[in-house]
Design a protein around this motif. Structure first.
Motif, PDB file in Angstrom:
ATOM      1  N   GLU A   6       0.820  -1.218   0.000  1.00 40.70           N
ATOM      2  CA  GLU A   6       0.000   0.000   0.000  1.00 40.70           C
ATOM      3  C   GLU A   6       0.855   1.269   0.000  1.00 40.70           C
ATOM      4  O   GLU A   6       0.589   2.210  -0.748  1.00 40.70           O
ATOM      5  CB  GLU A   6      -0.933   0.013   1.206  1.00 40.70           C
ATOM      6  N   GLU A   7       1.888   1.303   0.829  1.00 39.22           N
ATOM      7  CA  GLU A   7       2.737   2.492   0.926  1.00 39.22           C
ATOM      8  C   GLU A   7       4.103   2.274   0.279  1.00 39.22           C
ATOM      9  O   GLU A   7       5.022   3.075   0.487  1.00 39.22           O
ATOM     10  CB  GLU A   7       2.921   2.875   2.406  1.00 39.22           C
ATOM     11  N   ALA A  62       9.245  -0.009  -6.730  1.00 35.59           N
ATOM     12  CA  ALA A  62       9.198  -1.391  -6.248  1.00 35.59           C
ATOM     13  C   ALA A  62       7.943  -2.097  -6.742  1.00 35.59           C
ATOM     14  O   ALA A  62       7.996  -3.260  -7.179  1.00 35.59           O
ATOM     15  CB  ALA A  62       9.240  -1.410  -4.716  1.00 35.59           C
ATOM     16  N   VAL A  63       6.808  -1.401  -6.711  1.00 37.15           N
ATOM     17  CA  VAL A  63       5.544  -2.021  -7.131  1.00 37.15           C
ATOM     18  C   VAL A  63       5.587  -2.404  -8.600  1.00 37.15           C
ATOM     19  O   VAL A  63       5.033  -3.434  -9.001  1.00 37.15           O
ATOM     20  CB  VAL A  63       4.362  -1.069  -6.838  1.00 37.15           C
ATOM     21  N   ARG A  64       6.272  -1.635  -9.403  1.00 33.82           N
ATOM     22  CA  ARG A  64       6.351  -1.931 -10.838  1.00 33.82           C
ATOM     23  C   ARG A  64       7.110  -3.216 -11.117  1.00 33.82           C
ATOM     24  O   ARG A  64       7.020  -3.771 -12.212  1.00 33.82           O
ATOM     25  CB  ARG A  64       7.006  -0.766 -11.574  1.00 33.82           C
ATOM     26  N   LEU A  65       7.855  -3.705 -10.146  1.00 36.41           N
ATOM     27  CA  LEU A  65       8.595  -4.951 -10.323  1.00 36.41           C
ATOM     28  C   LEU A  65       7.760  -6.184  -9.981  1.00 36.41           C
ATOM     29  O   LEU A  65       8.246  -7.306 -10.080  1.00 36.41           O
ATOM     30  CB  LEU A  65       9.848  -4.950  -9.431  1.00 36.41           C
ATOM     31  N   CYS A  66       6.514  -5.994  -9.588  1.00 36.42           N
ATOM     32  CA  CYS A  66       5.661  -7.128  -9.218  1.00 36.42           C
ATOM     33  C   CYS A  66       5.573  -8.138 -10.355  1.00 36.42           C
ATOM     34  O   CYS A  66       5.317  -7.770 -11.508  1.00 36.42           O
ATOM     35  CB  CYS A  66       4.246  -6.647  -8.871  1.00 36.42           C
ATOM     36  N   GLY A  67       5.786  -9.404 -10.014  1.00 46.86           N
ATOM     37  CA  GLY A  67       5.686 -10.479 -10.987  1.00 46.86           C
ATOM     38  C   GLY A  67       4.621 -11.472 -10.598  1.00 46.86           C
ATOM     39  O   GLY A  67       3.769 -11.207  -9.743  1.00 46.86           O
ATOM     40  N   GLN A  68       4.696 -12.668 -11.194  1.00 51.88           N
ATOM     41  CA  GLN A  68       3.655 -13.661 -10.965  1.00 51.88           C
ATOM     42  C   GLN A  68       3.628 -14.146  -9.523  1.00 51.88           C
ATOM     43  O   GLN A  68       2.572 -14.462  -8.987  1.00 51.88           O
ATOM     44  CB  GLN A  68       3.844 -14.854 -11.907  1.00 51.88           C
ATOM     45  N   GLY A  69       4.782 -14.178  -8.872  1.00 52.85           N
ATOM     46  CA  GLY A  69       4.824 -14.647  -7.491  1.00 52.85           C
ATOM     47  C   GLY A  69       3.962 -13.796  -6.574  1.00 52.85           C
ATOM     48  O   GLY A  69       3.149 -14.315  -5.805  1.00 52.85           O
TER      49      GLY A  69
END
Length: 361
Positions: free
Chosen positions: A192-193, A198-205
């Protein structure tokens, strides 16, 4: 069974009604919000008109806290030959009903182990329960006719009946359903914060872990309020593992060789135990888990790509046991991961390459 009334036209109630109506059962729909019942009726789940005579089965599809009062009213009114609820907690509602001094021989507690992140009648589907466990919690007082009606409902919904004690059921769902929901929400809450980079690196995991965090908070507050003790017991164990894991990670930061070795051993221990637990999760159709080989195919994000892969896999005579899609960040492309029997993987890879697909190792 020829007639039924469904009280509560949310996701589960409407899905059960759709399954029954689709198999020729006359279904009557009731909800404290008439608009919800009308929506379910418009979807083909039955009629929102009250039944003119006693029905064969009453299905109480309301949150756990409301099961006892709603069911008590239905029992006193004698609206059905048999009664069951589909709430996700079983012990508490049963004890509330017993405290009311009602004759519970025509009642059985049940819980279909199926759901979605979305709620309400518009999220319902007639196939929601197909192949899924449906827990039945009969007691010595349960009338045989009612148990048979419940089994008929499960069969009509194409689910798999599982008989359990009510309190054993509540401990089980605390482990396999309620605690995972909280942990998923806790992991998602870290985002959330978080910094946007960092959020743009979110992958399938992270998508896998946080998928159920999209669930309705109000619904889950009601569920967890009905089963707090068993969930707290499971979370206490998780908390102990977290404490040990934090200590192990701090050890890995240390300049002391002994502490680093202890840290390594601690991390290996939790990962190995995770491996051992994951192996126990049932596989396809509830059977023993099977180790599949993954064939990864690069695809572009345009219509027909998935259909083409499945068609070519079929031409190669390979059955795809499972499939996952990992989308590439910032690109209109992704990897389709086809899970197949290990012996079929080389043939599938070769066949897809021959047909122009890009296979990734």
């Amino acid at each position: 069974m020829r007639t039924a009334v469904v009280i509560g036209t949310g996701l589960v109630g409407t899905s059960a009604a759709l399954a029954l109506a689709g198999r020729g059962i006359q279904v009557h729909l009731v909800d404290h919000d008439p608009r919800s019942a009308r929506t379910a009726a418009a979807l083909g789940a039955g009629t929102d008109e009250a039944p003119e005579e006693r029905v064969d089965l009453a299905i109480i599809a309301v949150p756990p806290a409301h099961v006892a009062p709603v069911l008590a009213t239905a029992l006193r009114d004698g609206i059905a030959r048999g009664y069951l609820d589909v709430a996700s907690v079983k012990g508490g509602p049963r004890r509330e009903l017993e405290a009311l001094g009602l004759d519970l021989t025509p009642y059985i507690g049940t819980h279909p182990m199926a759901g979605k992140e979305r709620s309400g009648p518009l999220a319902a589907t007639a196939d929601l329960f197909e192949g899924r466990p449906w827990v039945l919690t009969p007691t010595r007082d349960t009338d045989t006719e009612v148990l048979n009606l419940a089994l008929e409902l499960v069969a009509l919904c194409r689910a798999v009946p599982v008989v359990m004690d009510a309190d054993a059921h509540d401990r089980a769902v605390a482990l396999v359903s309620h605690t995972p929901q909280l942990i998923s929400s806790m992991v998602a809450a870290r985002l959330e914060e978080a910094d946007e980079t960092a959020v743009r690196l979110c992958g399938q995991g992270i998508r896998d872990v946080t998928r159920i965090a999209a669930s309705d908070p109000r619904m889950w507050v009601e569920i967890l309020s009905a089963n707090p003790g068993p969930v707290a017991d499971v979370l206490a164990g998780v908390a102990a593992d977290l404490d040990e894991t934090v200590r192990a990670l701090r050890g890995l930061q240390s300049d002391d060789d002994a502490r680093r070795r202890e840290g390594t051993e601690g991390i290996e221990d939790v990962l190995r135990r995770g491996n051992a637990g994951r192996v126990r999760v049932p596989g396809k159709h509830g059977t023993a888990p099977t180790a599949y080989e993954t064939v990864s195919v690069l695809i572009s994000d345009r219509p027909g790509e998935l259909a083409g892969i499945f068609a070519d896999a079929g031409r190669a005579g390979v059955n795809v046991e499972d499939v996952r899609i990992e989308h590439a960040t910032g690109q209109q492309a992704g990897l389709v991961q086809l899970m197949v029997e290990p012996s079929a993987a080389p043939a599938l890879s070769a066949a897809l390459r021959e047909r122009g697909w890009s296979i990734r190792q």
